[in-house]
Design a protein around this motif. Structure first.
Motif, PDB file in Angstrom:
ATOM      1  N   LYS A 227       0.855  -1.157  -0.068  1.00 40.90           N
ATOM      2  CA  LYS A 227      -0.031  -0.089   0.179  1.00 40.90           C
ATOM      3  C   LYS A 227       0.940   1.181  -0.059  1.00 40.90           C
ATOM      4  CE  LYS A 227      -4.079  -1.646   2.287  1.00 40.90           C
ATOM      5  NZ  LYS A 227      -4.652  -1.736   3.580  1.00 40.90           N
ATOM      6  N   HIS A 228       0.372   2.325  -0.732  1.00 39.42           N
ATOM      7  CA  HIS A 228       1.376   3.487  -0.650  1.00 39.42           C
ATOM      8  C   HIS A 228       0.477   4.495  -0.220  1.00 39.42           C
ATOM      9  CE1 HIS A 228       4.106   1.523  -3.866  1.00 39.42           C
ATOM     10  NE2 HIS A 228       2.983   0.872  -4.000  1.00 39.42           N
ATOM     11  N   ARG A 341      10.981  -3.436  -0.869  1.00 35.96           N
ATOM     12  CA  ARG A 341      11.864  -4.093   0.253  1.00 35.96           C
ATOM     13  C   ARG A 341      10.791  -4.408   1.298  1.00 35.96           C
ATOM     14  NH1 ARG A 341      17.164  -3.866   1.286  1.00 35.96           N
ATOM     15  NH2 ARG A 341      18.318  -3.059  -0.392  1.00 35.96           N
ATOM     16  N   THR A 342       9.731  -4.182   0.803  1.00 33.73           N
ATOM     17  CA  THR A 342       8.437  -4.377   1.933  1.00 33.73           C
ATOM     18  C   THR A 342       7.535  -5.451   1.153  1.00 33.73           C
ATOM     19  OG1 THR A 342       6.736  -3.860   3.486  1.00 33.73           O
ATOM     20  CG2 THR A 342       6.866  -2.248   1.511  1.00 33.73           C
ATOM     21  N   ALA A 343       6.414  -5.826   1.867  1.00 30.62           N
ATOM     22  CA  ALA A 343       5.404  -6.865   1.395  1.00 30.62           C
ATOM     23  C   ALA A 343       6.118  -8.066   0.719  1.00 30.62           C
ATOM     24  CB  ALA A 343       4.467  -6.110   0.330  1.00 30.62           C
ATOM     25  N   LEU A 374      -1.055   6.030  -5.025  1.00 30.29           N
ATOM     26  CA  LEU A 374      -0.470   6.584  -3.749  1.00 30.29           C
ATOM     27  C   LEU A 374      -1.650   7.323  -3.162  1.00 30.29           C
ATOM     28  CD1 LEU A 374       2.159   6.028  -5.247  1.00 30.29           C
ATOM     29  CD2 LEU A 374       3.291   8.084  -4.299  1.00 30.29           C
ATOM     30  N   GLU A 375      -2.103   7.006  -2.125  1.00 27.49           N
ATOM     31  CA  GLU A 375      -3.084   7.504  -1.180  1.00 27.49           C
ATOM     32  C   GLU A 375      -2.701   8.642  -0.414  1.00 27.49           C
ATOM     33  OE1 GLU A 375      -6.529   5.864   1.684  1.00 27.49           O
ATOM     34  OE2 GLU A 375      -5.074   4.417   0.563  1.00 27.49           O
ATOM     35  N   ARG A 376      -3.365  10.221  -0.504  1.00 25.77           N
ATOM     36  CA  ARG A 376      -3.026  11.179   0.274  1.00 25.77           C
ATOM     37  C   ARG A 376      -3.502  10.832   1.837  1.00 25.77           C
ATOM     38  NH1 ARG A 376      -3.067  15.957   2.523  1.00 25.77           N
ATOM     39  NH2 ARG A 376      -4.895  16.500   1.699  1.00 25.77           N
ATOM     40  N   LYS A 377      -2.806  10.686   2.937  1.00 22.21           N
ATOM     41  CA  LYS A 377      -3.102  10.554   3.984  1.00 22.21           C
ATOM     42  C   LYS A 377      -3.057  11.794   4.999  1.00 22.21           C
ATOM     43  CE  LYS A 377      -4.646   6.242   4.189  1.00 22.21           C
ATOM     44  NZ  LYS A 377      -5.845   5.830   4.758  1.00 22.21           N
TER      45      LYS A 377
END
Ligand code: AMP
Length: 612
Positions: A227-228, A341-343, A374-377
């Motif tokens: 997830k981004h 490098r993740t998931a 890419l989700e803005r949070k």
């Protein structure tokens, strides 16, 4: 497809929405309606990471809640559960039970208990005696409890065997048979397995009735599991934002990528100073220092590694929970490489970018090229962080392995006596406050972080814009508006050139404020009316110039600008405009006969517009 459309009830839909599940994953689409309809035995070939826990968990919880409603009686006798989930390991047991607890957040009547070896059986017995509706268990411990007569399975309606192949590999075949022999014949059996060895078929043959088979072909691999997220904050708050993120994920094990060695060292130093388990990895360290840091990180003695891209290349650790981009990398390939490098191994991973508002445009480039969304949070609030931390501690307490320790055993009676006057709640309060007092205090007094709004604008940018709009001209000057801005490549020298070209004589020009799509400038108040009239009768490459008194334009200048934009007063054919690239209009056009501009702004000689 939505969870609602699959037949999932409102309280569960709400809970999964809060977890950020926007739509069902393929295994969920296949399994949920099936289990909510006329339930039938089921074999699903699905690996970890495909969303299988929710696939069986949501309908299981919904069915349990419905059956409780129907009977209106709670199973409060000796642990009469309605659903049983069996899994091979303690870790998975806790994970499934945590997930089910989250999914049933709004189903207060459903109680879930994880039952596994290595933790106090007495506590499990007590809870079972109070009554639970769903047991999530490893087979060995469940049999133990059944033998003691506290885990009665005679009201079980659904049994799930999760990671069935693993359970068989671990030698639980006999235990499974014992357990399955003691649940009612009418129960439904659901079997989830990553592979389909022969023993699974034989379980199916012995215990299942006409099972339906579902194969979830491709596991969500690599990128699909990442997830981004990104946060847009002002440059001076980037570090505070980083701390909030690190605090919000108490069990984070990740790399924070910085752009330079200097920044890498500075951020690591600050984190260490602020009490985080962090260290730096960059090219200015000696080989021995680098080896030491890498080894610490490898064996998870280090939670946060702050690194440059180059230095991290030598690190063979990929099993990260998080990758943090402290600023976006220069090239998009690095972004993808870092995030990769993740998931790993089917796990979910989070790639988090902390950006400055100027980097917003690059987000779209990354999305386009890397095919990621890419989700803005918004940054978690201090309160949310503290809650997460408190639950993190509770989680750690739950997962402590209770091995016999001679020292502890020898002092335990005295310790218990000493704290005997405290009830459980007060004891909890004290432990939690002792652990988190500093953090609770910190977040109560922390400086507010300047974050972008829904349009991606920072409050200071908005204020700057407002200030420019509302600015008062200097004495003797008049403030004017023009419908060209920085995006049109209108810079101060070009604006001055334009004014001088459009208005006869030499105009006294004062302060200039450039905005992206329009600008303000001051001229001598006696010349203002001439400037407004003269300039407004010109156009630039088909776009009419609009100049007006700033106070007359007020807040609606944007609209006026848009109205002016498409007005052509020139009959010559024009290339269609594309997007916002107005600046192309300023380049000399060889197609224009007789034009031999040395400067694009020569075009401001322009044509007098024909008034209609
Ligand atoms: P599992 O295969 O059950 O271990 O799930 C893998 C991961 O996917 C877990 O972190 C779940 O929280 C997550 N997950 C499950 N279903 C969804 C969904 N519909 N949308 C987003 N994430 C999900």
């Amino acid at each position: 497809m939505t969870f609602e459309a699959l037949g999932v009830s409102a309280p569960i839909c709400q809970a999964v929405a809060e977890l950020g599940y926007e739509q069902p994953m393929p295994v969920q689409e296949a399994v949920i309606p099936h289990l909510l309809g006329e339930p039938q035995d089921l074999i699903a070939l699905a690996q970890t990471g495909t969303g299988k826990t929710a696939a069986f968990g949501l309908p299981l919880l919904q069915n349990v809640a419905r059956s409780l409603d129907e009977s209106k009686t709670r199973t409060n006798a000796s642990g009469h559960a309605r659903a049983l989930v069996l899994c091979p390991t303690r870790e998975l047991c806790l994970q499934i039970s945590d997930d089910l607890t989250e999914y049933s957040k709004y189903l207060p009547s459903v109680r879930i208990l994880p039952v596994y070896g290595g933790s106090s059986i007495e506590a499990q017995i007590r809870t079972l005696r109070r009554g639970v509706e769903v047991i999530v268990a490893t087979p060995g411990r469940l049999i133990d409890l059944m033998e003691r007569g506290v885990a009665s399975l005679d009201e079980v309606q659904t049994v799930v065997l999760d990671e069935a192949d693993e359970m068989l590999n671990m030698g639980f075949t006999e235990s499974l048979q014992t357990i399955l022999a003691q649940v009612p014949k009418e129960r439904h059996l659901l079997l989830f397995s990553a592979t389909m060895p022969r023993e699974i078929s034989s379980i199916a043959a012995s215990y299942m009735h006409h099972p339906r088979e579902i194969v979830v072909g491709t596991k969500n691999q690599g990128n699909a599991n990442i997830k981004h997220h990104y946060y847009v904050v002002s440059a001076r708050h980037k570090y505070l934002a980083l701390k909030r993120i690190a605090d919000y994920y108490p069990s984070i094990y990740g790399i924070i990528f910085c752009r330079t060695r200097k920044e890498t060292q500075e951020i690591a130093d600050q984190l260490i100073r602020d009490g985080y388990n962090a260290d730096a990895l960059h090219g200015e360290l000696s080989q021995a220092q680098r080896d030491y840091v890498m080894q610490k990180f490898r064996i998870r003695n280090l939670q946060l590694l702050v690194a440059t891209d180059v230095a991290a290349r030598g690190l063979d650790v990929n099993d990260l929970t998080h990758v943090i981009h402290y600023g976006l990398p220069d090239d998009i390939e690095s972004y993808t490489h870092r995030s990769g490098r993740t998931a790993r191994a089917g796990k979910m991973g989070l790639s988090i970018a902390i950006c400055h508002s100027r980097e917003r445009g690059r987000i779209r480039d990354i999305e386009r090229i890397s095919h990621a969304t890419l989700e803005r949070k918004n940054l978690p609030t201090g309160q949310e962080i503290c809650q997460k931390q408190l639950f993190g501690l509770a989680d750690r307490i739950e997962r402590v392995e209770l091995t016999e320790d001679a020292t502890l055993e020898s002092v335990l009676p005295d310790l218990l006596r000493k704290l005997d006057w405290l009830d459980k709640e007060e004891l909890m309060r004290r432990i939690m406050l002792m652990e988190f007092r500093r953090m609770l205090d910190y977040y109560e007094s922390e400086e507010a972080i300047e974050e972008a709004d829904d349009k991606g604008k920072l409050p200071t940018e908005r204020k700057e814009k407002r200030d420019k709009r509302n600015a008062v001209a200097e004495e003797g000057m008049k403030r004017l508006f023009i419908n060209f801005g920085k995006l049109d490549k209108m810079y101060p020298n070009k604006l001055i050139e334009l004014i001088n070209k459009c208005v006869p004589g030499r105009v006294k020009i004062g302060k200039i404020d450039l905005m992206p799509r329009f600008s303000f400038f001051e001229v001598d108040e006696h010349e203002a009316s001439e400037v407004v009239t003269s300039m407004s009768s010109y156009e630039v490459d088909g776009r009419r110039i609009v100049v007006d008194y700033a106070d007359a334009v007020g807040a609606s200048e944007g609209k006026r600008e848009r109205r002016g934009k498409r007005t052509h007063f020139d009959d010559s054919p024009r290339a269609p405009r594309k997007g916002k690239k107005h600046h192309d209009d300023y380049s000399p056009r060889s197609s224009r006969k007789g034009d031999s501009h040395s400067s694009p702004f020569d075009k401001y000689k322009g044509k007098k517009k024909s008034r209609r």
